[in-house]
Design an enzyme around this catalytic site. Structure first.
Site, PDB file in Angstrom:
ATOM      1  N   ASN A 245       1.027  -1.175   0.130  1.00 20.07           N
ATOM      2  CA  ASN A 245      -0.100  -0.056   0.062  1.00 20.07           C
ATOM      3  C   ASN A 245       0.926   1.340  -0.064  1.00 20.07           C
ATOM      4  O   ASN A 245       2.300   1.255   0.179  1.00 20.07           O
ATOM      5  CB  ASN A 245      -0.909   0.006   1.335  1.00 20.07           C
ATOM      6  CG  ASN A 245      -0.185  -0.046   2.513  1.00 20.07           C
ATOM      7  OD1 ASN A 245       0.489   0.935   2.893  1.00 20.07           O
ATOM      8  ND2 ASN A 245      -0.366  -1.162   3.097  1.00 20.07           N
TER       9      ASN A 245
ATOM     10  N   ILE B 110      -2.185  -6.637  14.593  1.00 19.52           N
ATOM     11  CA  ILE B 110      -1.184  -6.314  15.520  1.00 19.52           C
ATOM     12  C   ILE B 110      -1.599  -5.613  16.668  1.00 19.52           C
ATOM     13  O   ILE B 110      -1.486  -5.901  17.801  1.00 19.52           O
ATOM     14  CB  ILE B 110       0.079  -5.808  14.779  1.00 19.52           C
ATOM     15  CG1 ILE B 110       0.623  -6.805  13.704  1.00 19.52           C
ATOM     16  CG2 ILE B 110       1.256  -5.362  15.801  1.00 19.52           C
ATOM     17  CD1 ILE B 110       1.403  -6.330  12.712  1.00 19.52           C
TER      18      ILE B 110
ATOM     19  N   LYS C 206     -11.121  -2.977  18.750  1.00 19.07           N
ATOM     20  CA  LYS C 206      -9.529  -3.572  18.873  1.00 19.07           C
ATOM     21  C   LYS C 206      -8.970  -3.684  20.336  1.00 19.07           C
ATOM     22  O   LYS C 206      -8.058  -4.353  20.525  1.00 19.07           O
ATOM     23  CB  LYS C 206      -8.430  -2.502  18.346  1.00 19.07           C
ATOM     24  CG  LYS C 206      -8.909  -2.246  16.672  1.00 19.07           C
ATOM     25  CD  LYS C 206      -7.963  -2.973  15.976  1.00 19.07           C
ATOM     26  CE  LYS C 206      -8.400  -2.371  14.421  1.00 19.07           C
ATOM     27  NZ  LYS C 206      -7.314  -3.076  13.304  1.00 19.07           N
TER      28      LYS C 206
HETATM   29  O1  C5P Z   1      -8.533  -2.237  10.867  1.00 19.73           O
HETATM   30  P1  C5P Z   1      -7.609  -0.813  10.615  1.00 19.73           P
HETATM   31  O2  C5P Z   1      -6.567  -1.440   9.460  1.00 19.73           O
HETATM   32  O3  C5P Z   1      -8.505   0.333   9.948  1.00 19.73           O
HETATM   33  O4  C5P Z   1      -7.028  -0.402  11.787  1.00 19.73           O
HETATM   34  C1  C5P Z   1      -5.976   0.378  11.706  1.00 19.73           C
HETATM   35  C2  C5P Z   1      -5.200   0.189  13.092  1.00 19.73           C
HETATM   36  O5  C5P Z   1      -5.090  -0.976  13.187  1.00 19.73           O
HETATM   37  C3  C5P Z   1      -3.712   0.839  12.924  1.00 19.73           C
HETATM   38  O6  C5P Z   1      -3.397   1.437  14.019  1.00 19.73           O
HETATM   39  C4  C5P Z   1      -3.006  -0.267  12.366  1.00 19.73           C
HETATM   40  O7  C5P Z   1      -1.545  -0.069  12.666  1.00 19.73           O
HETATM   41  C5  C5P Z   1      -3.428  -1.531  12.991  1.00 19.73           C
HETATM   42  N1  C5P Z   1      -3.607  -2.666  12.737  1.00 19.73           N
HETATM   43  C6  C5P Z   1      -2.717  -3.725  12.718  1.00 19.73           C
HETATM   44  N2  C5P Z   1      -2.754  -4.760  12.241  1.00 19.73           N
HETATM   45  C7  C5P Z   1      -3.488  -5.020  11.178  1.00 19.73           C
HETATM   46  C8  C5P Z   1      -4.389  -4.081  10.652  1.00 19.73           C
HETATM   47  C9  C5P Z   1      -4.180  -2.939  11.292  1.00 19.73           C
HETATM   48  O8  C5P Z   1      -1.971  -3.282  13.899  1.00 19.73           O
HETATM   49  N3  C5P Z   1      -3.441  -6.377  10.698  1.00 19.73           N
END
Ligand code: C5P
Length: 408
Positions: free
Chosen positions: A216, A314, A350
């Site tokens: 991305n 994560i 989350k």
């Molecule tokens: O679910 P989304 O991608 O919108 O969430 C964004 C937040 O979650 C950010 O803080 C991103 O660093 C974290 N994230 C993560 N691992 C993932 C997806 C998102 O830590 N697989």
């Protein structure tokens, strides 16, 4: 609140000020005055080109010290060699820092006194660049800037505005009080001293086959700026970064990874941490089975059918840990609509403590750009910040963290 001048973190500090050859050198006397008002001792080095814009007399009158100008002055060499000159300071400040001086520094060249002591110093160095907008934006200058920042050189400004040459854009030297503020921030209290921080930044690359991957457009600018600000505030900071072109922030331990699974492993290996900031744009999906060989375009075979598997989250994993959960877990919510509503829901989902919600719809230019408009979502009321540079967002976030942890 105005800080009384006698309480400035600059009190008792020795600043070696290198004045380069640009029209902004006319601001050097005011800069010296502001520094001295705050109790700093200022010793000046004036480059040959700097002489065209200000005089040794003006600088020595205000600094109440002699001004150094020539590398091969034998009296100076016996009395005070350039090595001592650069080491007797607490910081070396270059204002204005011209494109030429930056180029010499980046190349490690030392043809005159200023460049020699910049090479010889073992002290922190801060630059206040000033030059024509085209010179500032030129790839050579930007390359030198990245190299210097990678070497740990701090940079304040330049600002955008009308320039002496009649053009408009970035290139004006930061104002003396902005330079003073940057120095005060450098010497100021380190509220997060003794704490450990973990930051994720950049994109992840998810392989399809040995030569292709899914990625991305995340630049890593925001995550890297946060890691740098946490380290400046005294936190022992580990930055787990996907592939980016950002230089490693000074004072930060950087662990480079490519995939989401590697990012999670590196984060878990960095625990325990008091603060975790997940700023990475982690791919939600990876190709379920990475092909061992490059996928071939078979004649009449059509496109390959790729099956996907979900990547670990994560932020959610760190937030949900029963053991060694970081005390304060912060995530980002990049949204293109209903920003706050979605971010509030994301915080719940989350299990993190705070979410920095930002609008990344293309019109905002946030993704890959230098600025960010953020709302901090915590258990309390949403806190919307004005549009700020990503560096400023990082500084403000660190202030909020320090406040929350009772560290101010
Ligand atoms: O679910 P989304 O991608 O919108 O969430 C964004 C937040 O979650 C950010 O803080 C991103 O660093 C974290 N994230 C993560 N691992 C993932 C997806 C998102 O830590 N697989």
């Amino acid at each position: 609140m105005t800080v009384p001048i006698d309480a400035s973190p600059l009190a008792g500090r020795r600043v070696l000020l290198i004045v380069g050859g640009g029209i902004a050198a006319v601001k050097a006397p005011d800069l010296i005055r502001r520094l001295r008002e705050r109790g700093a001792a200022v010793r000046c080095v004036l480059t040959q080109a700097g002489h065209e814009f200000t005089t040794p007399l003006a600088l020595s009158s205000l600094s109440e010290d002699r001004v150094f100008t020539d590398l091969f002055d034998l009296t100076d060499e016996s009395e005070m060699g350039h090595i001592q000159l650069s080491r007797q300071a607490d910081i070396v400040l270059v204002a204005p820092a011209t494109a030429n001086l930056m180029g010499r520094m980046a190349a490690g060249m030392a043809p005159d006194l200023a460049a020699t002591l910049l090479l010889a110093t073992d002290k922190p160095v801060m630059l206040a660049p000033a030059m024509n907008v085209r010179m500032w934006l030129h790839p050579a200058t930007q390359r030198n800037l990245a190299l210097l920042q990678g070497d740990g050189v701090m940079v304040v400004g330049p600002n955008e505005g009308n320039m002496a040459c009649g053009e408009f854009g970035p290139g004006r030297m930061a104002e003396p009080l902005e330079i003073v503020a940057a120095l005060e921030a450098h010497f100021g209290p380190r509220p997060l001293q003794g704490l450990r921080a973990l930051v994720t930044s950049g994109p992840t690359h998810e392989p399809i086959d040995p030569v292709r991957y899914i990625a991305n457009r995340s630049s890593g600018k925001q995550g890297h700026a946060i890691a740098a600000a946490l380290a400046r505030a005294g936190a022992k900071t580990v930055l787990v970064s996907g592939p980016t072109s950002q230089p490693d922030p000074a004072g930060v331990e950087v662990r480079r990874i490519e995939t989401a699974r590697q990012m999670l492993d590196a984060c878990e290996a960095a625990l325990p941490a008091d603060i975790a900031v997940c700023a990475a744009a982690v791919a939600d999906w990876r190709v379920a089975t990475e092909a061992g060989e490059k996928l071939k375009k078979e004649k009449g075979g059509g496109p390959p059918g790729l099956a996907f598997a979900e990547n670990p989250d994560i932020l959610a994993t760190l937030s949900g840990r029963a053991e060694a959960r970081p005390g304060l877990v912060i995530g980002f919510a990049a949204e293109t609509e209903k920003v706050i509503e979605h971010a509030v829901a994301k915080r719940q989902r989350k299990g993190c403590d705070w979410i920095l919600a930002n609008d990344v719809s293309p019109a905002t230019g946030t993704f890959g750009g230098d600025n960010n408009s953020v709302t901090l979502i915590s258990a309390g009321e949403p806190d919307t910040w004005p549009p700020l540079s990503k560096q400023q967002v990082a500084e403000r976030l660190v202030q909020r963290i320090a406040l929350h942890l009772g560290r101010t």
